[in-house]
Design an enzyme around this catalytic site. Structure first.
Site, PDB file in Angstrom:
ATOM      1  N   GLU A  61      42.772  44.165  44.815  1.00 21.20           N
ATOM      2  CA  GLU A  61      42.636  45.178  45.874  1.00 21.20           C
ATOM      3  C   GLU A  61      41.880  44.639  47.085  1.00 21.20           C
ATOM      4  OE1 GLU A  61      38.818  45.748  43.518  1.00 21.20           O
ATOM      5  OE2 GLU A  61      40.850  44.978  43.212  1.00 21.20           O
ATOM      6  N   CYS A  78      38.322  43.707  36.758  1.00 20.72           N
ATOM      7  CA  CYS A  78      36.912  43.356  36.621  1.00 20.72           C
ATOM      8  C   CYS A  78      36.205  44.278  35.624  1.00 20.72           C
ATOM      9  CB  CYS A  78      36.235  43.347  37.994  1.00 20.72           C
ATOM     10  SG  CYS A  78      34.635  42.500  38.013  1.00 20.72           S
ATOM     11  N   HIS A  84      39.900  40.390  41.899  1.00 22.16           N
ATOM     12  CA  HIS A  84      40.085  41.695  42.533  1.00 22.16           C
ATOM     13  C   HIS A  84      41.300  41.694  43.470  1.00 22.16           C
ATOM     14  CE1 HIS A  84      36.286  43.902  41.533  1.00 22.16           C
ATOM     15  NE2 HIS A  84      35.895  42.675  41.245  1.00 22.16           N
TER      16      HIS A  84
END
Length: 240
Positions: free
Chosen positions: A209, A97, A207
């Protein structure tokens, strides 16, 4: 967590860079450690990466409040010189990002990130298609596999002119695309993530994560981060 490293495997060092305004750095550290890496946060004014660094992650967030353009100020941070040198030596670099935005501003990845076509912030799970599985960032994936990973951005519309896009397509540098009809930001050719020409720097808007724990609805992000940890581990083993 999905895809943990087997017990006894060496743990590669993968630091996560932090800028004023970063807000996904702790999530990235947690995910990397659960997937078998040794990770810690590195401040943007540091001039060197930790000893033994096997890969680097530039996390999501709003570095410097996204003033000027997203990533335009962060690219001048002292730590970026170390990241650039690391990448030039073949080191693995992943930008997520805002990290992707910083890498494009620094010229380490092609294209640019523009405001979303809707001019609105978007935050939701999106389906992605994996174009290649023979890279350090997608080795745990299958070609054509669909992954569900969330996005959360206001400036995620990846752009390149026709000539650059054709060049990237021919070189197979587009690793991730939004599934048909699922493009959340108007990115050219549905591009969600691109690779540099040397194959060691990768940036994506989704994302991973935030998609490593079943409680969050998807563990598909572990396929991306786990691939990075695997590749970093091999790099560590090659140096021993």
């Amino acid at each position: 967590m999905n895809g943990r490293a087997p017990a006894g495997e060496p743990k590669p060092v993968i630091p996560v860079v932090v800028w004023p305004g970063s807000n996904d750095d702790r999530d990235a550290v947690l995910a990397l450690e659960q997937l078998g890496a040794v990770s810690r946060r590195v401040w943007h004014t540091d001039e060197e990466l930790p000893r033994g660094t096997a890969a680097v992650v530039l996390p999501g967030g709003f570095s410097y409040g996204d003033y000027l353009r997203c990533g335009a100020i962060a690219r001048f941070s002292p730590i970026l010189r170390a990241v650039e040198a690391f990448a030039a030596s073949g080191g693995l670099v992943l930008g997520i990002c805002n990290g992707f935005q910083i890498l494009t501003e620094a010229g380490l990845l092609p294209g640019a990130l523009r405001p979303n076509e809707s001019l609105s912030f978007v935050c939701r799970d999106v389906p992605l298609r994996v174009a290649r599985s023979d890279t350090p960032f997608t080795s745990r994936c299958a070609e054509g596999q669909e992954l569900t990973i969330p996005v959360k951005h206001g400036d995620g519309c990846w752009f390149a002119n026709e000539a650059m896009l054709e060049e990237l397509e021919e070189a197979e540098q587009v690793l991730l695309r939004y599934a048909a009809g699922a493009n959340p930001n108007g990115a050219v050719a549905d591009v969600a993530g691109v690779l540099n020409s040397d194959g060691n720097v990768f940036g994506l808007m989704p994302h991973p994560e935030h998609a490593v724990d079943p409680l969050l609805g998807s563990t598909d992000g572990a396929a991306i981060l786990g691939s990075l940890v695997d590749a970093a581990r091999l790099s560590l083993a090659a140096r021993v």
